[in-house]
Structure formats: C-alpha cells, structure tokens
Design a protein around this motif. Structure first.
Motif: not given
Length: 702
Positions: A199-208, A238-251
């Motif tokens: 699933i990750m390599m097909s549906v979510k590959s663009h996030l990896l 998947n939520s984590l991968l979609n919100n990495m910019e928010l994760i960086k701001r938290v850091y």
C-alpha cells in the motif's frame, strides 16, 4: 446549462485573477516565446499543438515512446476549449493561473475538467483517474460511499471548483483507507506487513524518500518486528508523513529555534501538546523512524526530520520563486551554488580523505578567505585609521591640547588637512597582509570545527570557542607585522610638514624582530576576539536563518555585524596597549617596555578610561568589517563550491527542488511559467496523481 455557464465564468475569473499578479510580465516577450513553439495556423491565428507544448516547451515526456494520452491530459489543462490546440490567449491565461495562490488546486481542477465547462462530473473524474499509474496498480472503488457523498447517489451531481478542491484534499486519504479495507478481507482491523508495504509503495509512494523506502518500508518485519499492522498504526503513520512540516515546527518550538539541539520523546510530546493535535502514537512512530534511519537513540535533531519525507509541492514552488527573484534581481548569491567540477569524487570517497585532499581543501579555503579579507578591509579602512589615531592620542596633563575631540572630529580633520586619500594611508600594506591574515583565521576556524563536528553536524560550545581561539592565535604571525606598519603609516600624517613615510622604509627600520613588537598584546587581543566572535556569529546566523535553515546574504551580513559588537568592544584595552607599543613615541611622550609596563603607565597617567579609547570607532570598524568579510567568504563558497568531503557553512544551501520530470530550466520560461514544472509536479507530490510516461509498460529495473 446555468451551472455550465457559471463554471466557465468562474474559470475565466480565475484567469483574470492570475493576470492581476502579472502586471510586470512582459507580454511582448511572452508572445515572442509563444511564436517559437506555435507551428500550426488556424483561422489566421498561430497555435501550439498539445505535443509541442508538453514535450518541447515544458520539456516533459520527451521519450520516443511517450504516452500520448498523458500528454493530451496535461495539455488539456491549458487548452480550455479542448480542441487539441493552444492559442496565445490560452497560453497567456494559463501563465496568469500559475501565479495565483491556489494554482495547484486550480491546475488539478482543470486537469479533471476535460470538457472545459468549469465543473467536474463523475464521468470526467473517473476517466482521468482510470488513466493514472496509481489506479492501474490498485483500482479505486468508484462505487464507494465517499464518491457518492461528493457526486450524489446517482453520481450525476456536478462539482464546482471549491467543492472539488476539498474532494482532492480528502480523496487520497480515502484511497489509503480503501486499500486497507481490501487487504483486511476478514475485517480484523489488521493487515500483514507485506500488505502495508504494498500500500505504501503504491498509494503513498509520493510521500516516501528513498531512505524511507529502502530502510523502513521494505525492511522485513517493520514496525519493530511486528507481522501485523493495525489500522490505528496505519492511519498514524500516514498522518505523520502528511504533517511533517507541522512536525518540524513542533521541534523548533521545543528548541526555541535551534536546529542542532537534541530533543527527547518527552520534550517533543510536551511541545506537541502545546501547539498541535499530533498524537502520542504519531510521536512514537516518528522516533522509531528516526532511530531506524539514523540510530538516534531516543534523541532527534532537525536534520533527522528532513530525510523522512520528500520535499512537498509548496516547498518546491516557494524555493523556485526564490530562485526566480534572485535571477530577476541579478543576485547570484541567492541561487543554487555554482558547483565546480570535482575530480576528487572520482579519486576517493569522503571517508578516504588523505593528507593531499586536506591540503587542497585548506588551499581552497585560504584563497577564498584572502579575497574575503581584502574586501572586508577595504570597506572599513577609513574607520580603522580614525580608530588608530584616537587610540594613539595621549591625554596626560603635560601633553598639551589634544588633536581630536572625538572620532567624528578626527574624521573631519583628516579630510581637511590630508584630503580624502588621507583616510586610506597604509591601505596597500594592509591589503597585502590582510589576505593571509583573514585567510588563515577563517581556514583554521573551519578546520578545527570540522575536527569536533559529529556526523549530524553538531558541535559543542566549548569546541566553537576553542576553534575561534585557535583561529585568533594563528593569525598573529601575519597580523603583527601588518599592523605595526599600518599603524605607523596611519599616524604619520598627524605631523605637519613631515616627510612622507613609505611602507618599505618602515619595514627596513624595524627589521625582522621589530615587526613583532607588541606581539603579546596582539595575542591578548586576537585570541579572545575570535573566541567570542566565531561562536557568536554561528549562533546569531542560526537565529536569522529561515524555516529551512537557509541564510539570505543580508542575514549573514547582519549576523557578522552583530557578533562583532561584543567581540570588538571587549578586547579594546588589549588593542590600545598594542597600539601604544607599536607606535613611535614622539618627543615628550611616554615610552613603554612591554605589555605590563604599558598597562601600568597608561593607568597611572591617563586613568582607566584610557583603555577604552577608540572603542566606538573599533566597534564601527571591526563589526562591519567582519560582517562584510564573512558574508563574502560564505557567498564565495556558495558560488564556487568544491566538495572535499569536509563541511560547508551552515545555512548556505538554497535547495531549489528539481522535480522528477524537470531536466532543464528553460530561459524562455518567464512570468508564471517559471513555476509551471513545480506546479505540475505537485499533482503527484500533493495528490498522488501520476500519469504514465510511456505508451507501454517498461520492464522493471533489476
């Protein structure tokens, strides 16, 4: 009929909105470019074919076996009447569309609006989706409740642009959920690790990222040796991968903006709860990923986060716009560094750096430091002359009337009695000597920092201070002879009618050992100066960096100037003593025999305030001088970067993303078209909508 007309009006309005952003665009130039690609004439008007627009102008799908359907769909974004030909008005309208804030969503909308009526029907959506790479790998359930909610129970409802933008935002998350349901045939809420990987390599590959694919997704038994993946874990991942910019701001919130400070899971959770809705499960996954990729042992830094997800669409466009602005303003320093062809890459890897490579690296840094030092010294030399004369001025009661009341008075009198060129007395030996002086200082600081820097690019404060102190100490071998000659030339103009003094005569009079008179005081000044300056500069520069860690040249200049204020002012007493030791005493003036003797006599005759003479002039000289020197040094490293396997200045790289399909940046992409490729690439990186490039399925690479 009314809805169709309304949709068309909305589309036209969006193009007019884009035109408002293009008031500065050169329409005539755009028309000239259009004519270069317009090979078809229809009804007396030139047009660009779909193939020529996509393959020749945009530079996409330029393989011989390109997929014609994909080319037609992409060209259809611009071809508003869908006749297979692009007129100049359509060409110009799309340029305007690319400049509006929601260009990505509007571009995606026009991709699905295949009949050009300004609305998207279910049949149009399904037709485009069935042609995508993703749908061919894992078909989406077009009868799902999600689709019916947007297009109606009978799927006859027409969707407006605003509604479709929300649909696209939610669609890819629904795609992941649908894929999970298909793999969870028994409804247990779990799928196998293999299904998760598929699933990750097909549906979510663009996030990896590449590392995430190879080291995590394809790793056997991820996560943590589990054979089953729960639905909560799947959604959190998947939520984590979609919100990495928010994760960086938290850091950054947890570290008060520092990018090299290590953060524990508990500290990150505390920051997350204060500013976001990031769940504890997402934080657990984040730290597991970082540990898998970088062996972080429960502590992460900012760079660890950059390798988890690829650069997203809005980052690509933002940085592409930054590059465009740099070009339009002819500020080359803002562009991606000009990389000198590096033959060293063919000889050895960074881990195999030998003595020869380190010598070449030192020579490279020394050369750039020499140029930077000369630029910085020339910029502030008049202030330096005023500073020297103020420090040499004696104020004992038996000396008589002072020559200068203050630094400004000194500046005026030098111009009045000696002319403008009097402000540059001693500049030539200064330039001859300042090149190796500043070069050795910058080179030694960089080399010592390299020795203490860990794999993540972190360096402890004590090591920064030590590197600065070593840099200051190493420069004295060049600084002292330079300064004693410079100072004697600078004060020579104070004696009315005196014979002109030349640098060579000063050198002959002093001799080799005389050139190092006052060297102890020089060490007392330069070692603490550099020990204060370089760490202060590094930390101020980090504070001024943007959210991506990049420093604009103006922030480098400001950081250099600010760091110079405490460094220059606090070592003024040592500079005063050095000046008194190196200047030839005139009749009636006190002479000094070394640092201690000078300190005692100055205090006895002139008081403690004498040690701070010229402090203001010194700050106004040293602060901007080092600001100019360091900004020049770092810009030179950006423009003429050679990778010797060592480090380069932090904040020096403006990563202008190179999208998957972009191989060249065409000079004829002006106006909105300068961001055309990142916007089209955003269809994949944001929404996962990838169109097949080839007319047939190529064999997989082994």
């Amino acid at each position: 009929m009314f809805k169709s007309l309304l949709g068309s009006l909305i589309t036209q309005a969006s193009c007019q909105e884009g035109a408002g952003y293009l008031k500065r665009a050169d329409t005539e130039k755009l028309h000239e470019i259009f004519l270069q690609y317009a090979t078809v004439e229809r009804n007396g008007e030139k047009h660009i074919t779909s193939e020529d627009f996509v393959r020749k102008y945009l530079g996409l799908f330029n393989e011989d076996d390109y997929n014609k359907e994909s080319v037609k769909l992409i060209a259809g974004i611009v071809d508003m009447d869908k006749d297979g030909f692009i007129s100049f008005s359509e060409f110009q309208a799309f340029e305007g569309l690319l400049c509006v804030p929601d260009a990505l969503y509007k571009t995606a909308f026009q991709l699905f609006d295949t009949n050009g009526n300004g609305l998207v029907a279910f049949d149009e959506f399904a037709e485009v989706m069935r042609k995508t790479v993703l749908h061919k790998k894992l078909p989406f359930n077009m009868e799902s409740t999600f689709v019916r909610l947007y297009f109606g129970k009978d799927k006859k409802r027409l969707v407006t642009y605003q509604e479709f933008s929300q649909f696209l935002h939610d669609f890819h998350e629904e795609y992941g959920v649908e894929a999970f349901k298909k793999c969870d045939k028994d409804g247990t809420g779990f799928i196998s690790a293999g299904d998760f990987r598929d699933i990750m390599m097909s549906v979510k590959s663009h996030l990896l990222t590449k590392d995430l694919k190879t080291k995590v997704i394809n790793a056997s038994g991820f996560p943590q040796g589990e054979r089953k993946i729960s639905f909560p874990f799947f959604m959190a991942f998947n939520s984590l991968l979609n919100n990495m910019e928010l994760i960086k701001r938290v850091y950054l919130n947890a570290t008060n903006g520092h990018r090299t400070q290590e953060v524990t899971k508990e500290e990150f959770l505390h920051s997350a709860q204060m500013m976001s809705q990031i769940t504890p499960l997402e934080v657990d996954i984040l730290f597991t990923l970082c540990d898998t990729l970088h062996n972080t042992n429960g502590r992460i830094v900012y760079n660890d986060l950059n390798t988890i997800t690829p650069e997203q669409y809005f980052k690509q466009v933002t940085r592409r716009v930054a590059e465009i602005k740099a070009v339009s303003e002819e500020v080359n320093m803002l562009r991606e560094p000009f990389r000198v062809v590096n033959f060293l890459d063919r000889l050895m890897s960074p881990e195999e750096r030998g003595v020869l490579i380190q010598i070449l690296e030192s020579t490279y840094r020394f050369t750039l430091g020499s140029i930077a030092g000369a630029v910085g010294a020339s910029a502030v030399y008049p202030i330096d002359l005023v500073k020297t004369r103020m420090q040499n001025q004696r104020t004992g009661s038996f000396i008589g009337e002072v020559a200068y009341r203050n630094s400004f008075d000194c500046f005026k009198k030098v111009i009045r009695h000696e002319g403008v060129f009097g402000l540059y007395r001693g500049l030539v030996p200064q330039l001859i000597g300042v090149a190796p002086e500043k070069a050795i200082k910058l080179t030694v600081n960089d080399l010592v920092r390299d020795k203490f820097m860990d794999k993540k690019g972190n360096i402890p404060l004590y090591a920064e201070i030590l590197a600065g102190a070593c840099a200051g100490g190493s420069q004295v071998v060049f600084t002292n002879p330079l300064e004693i000659v410079k100072i004697r030339l600078q004060v020579a103009g104070e004696i009315a009618g005196a014979q002109k003094v030349r640098a060579w005569s000063v050198v002959k009079d002093l001799g080799l050992f005389g050139l190092y008179k006052g060297a102890k005081a020089c060490l007392l000044r330069d070692v603490p100066f550099s020990a204060i300056y370089f760490p202060a500069y590094a930390h101020v520069k980090a504070k001024f960096a943007d959210e991506n860690g990049y420093n604009h040249p103006l922030t480098l200049l400001a950081a250099g100037a600010i760091a110079g204020i405490p460094a220059a002012s606090l070592v003024t007493p040592a500079d005063v003593i050095k000046t008194r030791l190196q200047v030839v005493a005139r009749s009636g003036q006190t002479t000094y025999n070394g640092v201690i003797d000078a300190t005692r006599k100055i205090y006895a005759e002139e008081g403690a305030r004498a040690f701070w003479k010229g402090a203001i002039a010194r700050v106004f000289r040293s602060s901007p001088q080092f600001g100019v020197t360091l900004v020049t040094y770092e810009i030179l490293q950006r423009l003429f970067y050679v990778d010797f396997g060592g480090s380069r200045p932090t904040g020096s790289e403006l990563h202008v993303a190179t999208p998957i399909e972009e191989t060249t940046k065409k000079a004829d992409h002006i106006g909105g078209y300068q961001v055309a490729i990142p916007v089209l690439t955003g269809l994949e990186t944001k929404f996962g909508i990838s169109l097949p490039r080839f007319s047939f399925q190529k064999p997989a690479q082994q």
